[in-house]
Design a protein around this motif. Structure first.
Motif, mmCIF file in Angstrom:
data_model
loop_
_atom_site.group_PDB
_atom_site.id
_atom_site.type_symbol
_atom_site.label_atom_id
_atom_site.label_comp_id
_atom_site.label_asym_id
_atom_site.label_seq_id
_atom_site.Cartn_x
_atom_site.Cartn_y
_atom_site.Cartn_z
ATOM 1 N N UNK A 77 0.808 -1.214 0.000
ATOM 2 C CA UNK A 77 0.000 0.000 0.000
ATOM 3 C C UNK A 77 0.839 1.261 0.000
ATOM 4 N N UNK A 78 1.906 1.263 -0.822
ATOM 5 C CA UNK A 78 2.828 2.398 -0.854
ATOM 6 C C UNK A 78 2.661 3.210 -2.141
ATOM 7 N N UNK A 79 2.952 4.501 -2.039
ATOM 8 C CA UNK A 79 2.969 5.376 -3.211
ATOM 9 C C UNK A 79 4.204 6.280 -3.106
ATOM 10 N N UNK A 80 4.463 7.041 -4.145
ATOM 11 C CA UNK A 80 5.573 8.002 -4.113
ATOM 12 C C UNK A 80 5.062 9.399 -4.426
ATOM 13 N N UNK A 81 5.495 10.365 -3.624
ATOM 14 C CA UNK A 81 5.326 11.760 -4.037
ATOM 15 C C UNK A 81 6.704 12.290 -4.399
ATOM 16 N N UNK A 82 6.733 13.416 -5.103
ATOM 17 C CA UNK A 82 7.984 13.907 -5.675
ATOM 18 C C UNK A 82 8.264 15.332 -5.213
ATOM 19 N N UNK A 83 9.536 15.638 -5.033
ATOM 20 C CA UNK A 83 9.951 17.022 -4.827
ATOM 21 C C UNK A 83 10.921 17.362 -5.946
ATOM 22 N N UNK A 84 10.845 18.606 -6.420
ATOM 23 C CA UNK A 84 11.648 18.954 -7.603
ATOM 24 C C UNK A 84 12.092 20.402 -7.564
ATOM 25 N N UNK A 85 13.331 20.625 -7.986
ATOM 26 C CA UNK A 85 13.899 21.963 -8.065
ATOM 27 C C UNK A 85 15.321 21.860 -8.561
ATOM 28 N N UNK A 86 16.003 22.987 -8.717
ATOM 29 C CA UNK A 86 17.371 22.960 -9.239
ATOM 30 C C UNK A 86 18.374 22.259 -8.325
ATOM 31 N N UNK A 87 18.073 22.190 -7.021
ATOM 32 C CA UNK A 87 19.005 21.515 -6.102
ATOM 33 C C UNK A 87 18.848 19.995 -6.155
ATOM 34 N N UNK A 88 17.595 19.526 -6.249
ATOM 35 C CA UNK A 88 17.376 18.069 -6.207
ATOM 36 C C UNK A 88 16.002 17.709 -6.753
ATOM 37 N N UNK A 89 15.933 16.581 -7.481
ATOM 38 C CA UNK A 89 14.640 15.924 -7.738
ATOM 39 C C UNK A 89 14.684 14.613 -6.962
ATOM 40 N N UNK A 90 13.570 14.324 -6.285
ATOM 41 C CA UNK A 90 13.603 13.174 -5.383
ATOM 42 C C UNK A 90 12.227 12.524 -5.253
ATOM 43 N N UNK A 91 12.222 11.195 -5.101
ATOM 44 C CA UNK A 91 10.988 10.442 -4.837
ATOM 45 C C UNK A 91 10.968 10.051 -3.366
ATOM 46 N N UNK A 92 9.805 10.223 -2.738
ATOM 47 C CA UNK A 92 9.623 9.882 -1.321
ATOM 48 C C UNK A 92 8.535 8.832 -1.209
ATOM 49 N N UNK A 93 8.847 7.720 -0.562
ATOM 50 C CA UNK A 93 7.891 6.618 -0.434
ATOM 51 C C UNK A 93 7.078 6.785 0.845
ATOM 52 N N UNK A 94 5.751 6.764 0.695
ATOM 53 C CA UNK A 94 4.847 6.882 1.848
ATOM 54 C C UNK A 94 3.720 5.854 1.713
#
Length: 364
Positions: A279-296
């Motif tokens: 029952x996991x999904x990923x949200x994303x953060x994005x910008x010039x410093x980092x793009x990243x996937x976070x599992x919740x």
């Protein structure tokens, strides 16, 4: 996410582990060549992150990760110490889910610990060892709690639940398949039962089966019936083929899979099944410093999702600025998405969705 790969000796566990993680664990044609668990960390391939990286050209690219633990082959009697079984069983307690590899191919050159290839028997051997280990654990806890019960009636519910679990496990049922209410579920979680772990069955099939019609493989269909009966996930892989794919770079992998008529590698299908199972999904953060996937976990609200980044984000949560991944890619930039009114300001009750691109505002 931590997944434990289990199975009888010589079913292709270590070959699959090597292919998934490129970690080079020993894969030999004799039992117990894996004694200490091999651990490999695998980046979760996410095409959305690739597209965001093209937009932002970030300094860092950080995908979600899965930790795979290759646990040595279990045999009948493992719960009583056969084949160093107790040591191996203890490794399973530490994982979130079990990847149960089952041999579904014939090959006279690869020995089997039993006579003939029979997925039903093989699954039963592993499941029974997990169940027997759980019964022993539950019995010890029951003995301890019944002594406590004389002066503390608050443990009555737990004692009754444990008695029910022991009775059902003695019938050969796995804890994950037993009906329990929400309150009992909370207690079961604290018991850390091996047979309570969610399971993905991985049918190790021949290359011909994988690229042909799986329904023609009687061994695979036997395993599928078991998975369907339990409501478990099942995927088919060819461990040998995965080992070949693992040697290729990303571009070559895509071409190789296309030539074989396959849409995804076994790893990609296993990751998808794992996320679905837990029952996991990923949200994303994005910008010039980092793009990243976070599992919740699916259903997580914005402040708790923010807490995955840092506890200060959750504690001082003000709002989440959210844009759907597809909308952001379609507009080509955060500024264009904002100008089109596609970036929403969400509060503490907002439930994060898979693929949300989020910027958290907080104040500590």
């Amino acid at each position: 996410m931590k997944l434990g790969i289990v199975g009888l000796p010589n079913v292709g566990k270590s070959t699959l582990f090597n292919a998934l993680t490129k970690a080079g664990a020993i894969a030999a044609n004799f039992p117990f060549c894996t004694i200490d668990p091999n651990v490999g960390v695998v980046a979760v391939r996410d095409k959305r992150l690739d597209e965001l990286a093209k937009l932002y050209n970030p300094e860092k690219y950080t995908p979600a990760i899965i930790e795979f633990v290759d646990i040595a082959g279990l045999v009948k009697g493992a719960s009583k110490g056969e084949g160093l079984g107790n040591k191996f069983l203890s490794h399973i307690r530490e994982v979130d889910a079990i990847v149960h590899v089952v041999r579904c191919f014939e090959n006279d050159d690869i020995i089997h610990v039993d006579v003939g290839i029979d997925p039903e028997r093989d699954v039963e051997v592993i499941n029974m060892e997990l169940i027997l280990s759980d019964i022993e654990l539950l019995q010890r806890r029951h003995d301890r709690l019944t002594k406590q019960l004389k002066g503390d009636k608050t443990v009555t519910d737990e004692v009754e639940l444990i008695e029910y679990l022991i009775e059902e496990l003695n019938k050969g049922s796995s804890a994950r398949n037993l009906p329990v209410d929400e309150k009992q579920k909370e207690i079961v979680r604290t018991l850390d039962l091996l047979s309570g772990k969610p399971v993905i069955y991985v049918a190790n099939v021949s290359e011909d089966s994988l690229t042909g019609n799986l329904e023609d493989n009687e061994l695979y269909m036997k395993l599928k019936k078991i998975a369907d009966r339990e409501g478990a996930e099942i995927i088919a892989v060819c461990a040998e083929l995965e080992a070949q794919i693992a040697q290729l770079d990303d571009e070559e992998q895509v071409m190789f899979l296309e030539e074989m008529g396959l849409k995804e590698s076994g790893l990609e299908r296993l990751v998808t099944a794992s996320y679905r199972l837990l029952g996991l999904i990923s949200y994303l953060t994005a910008g010039p410093k980092e793009v990243r996937a976070w599992t919740i976990t699916k259903g997580t609200k914005a402040p708790q999702a923010a807490g995955k980044i840092h506890s200060d984000f959750e504690r001082g949560f003000i709002r989440a600025e959210v844009v759907a991944y597809d909308d952001l890619i379609a507009k080509g930039s955060t500024a264009a998405a904002a100008a089109a009114g596609l970036i929403r300001s969400e509060g503490k009750e907002y439930v994060i969705k898979d693929g949300d691109v989020v910027l958290f505002r907080f104040n500590v």
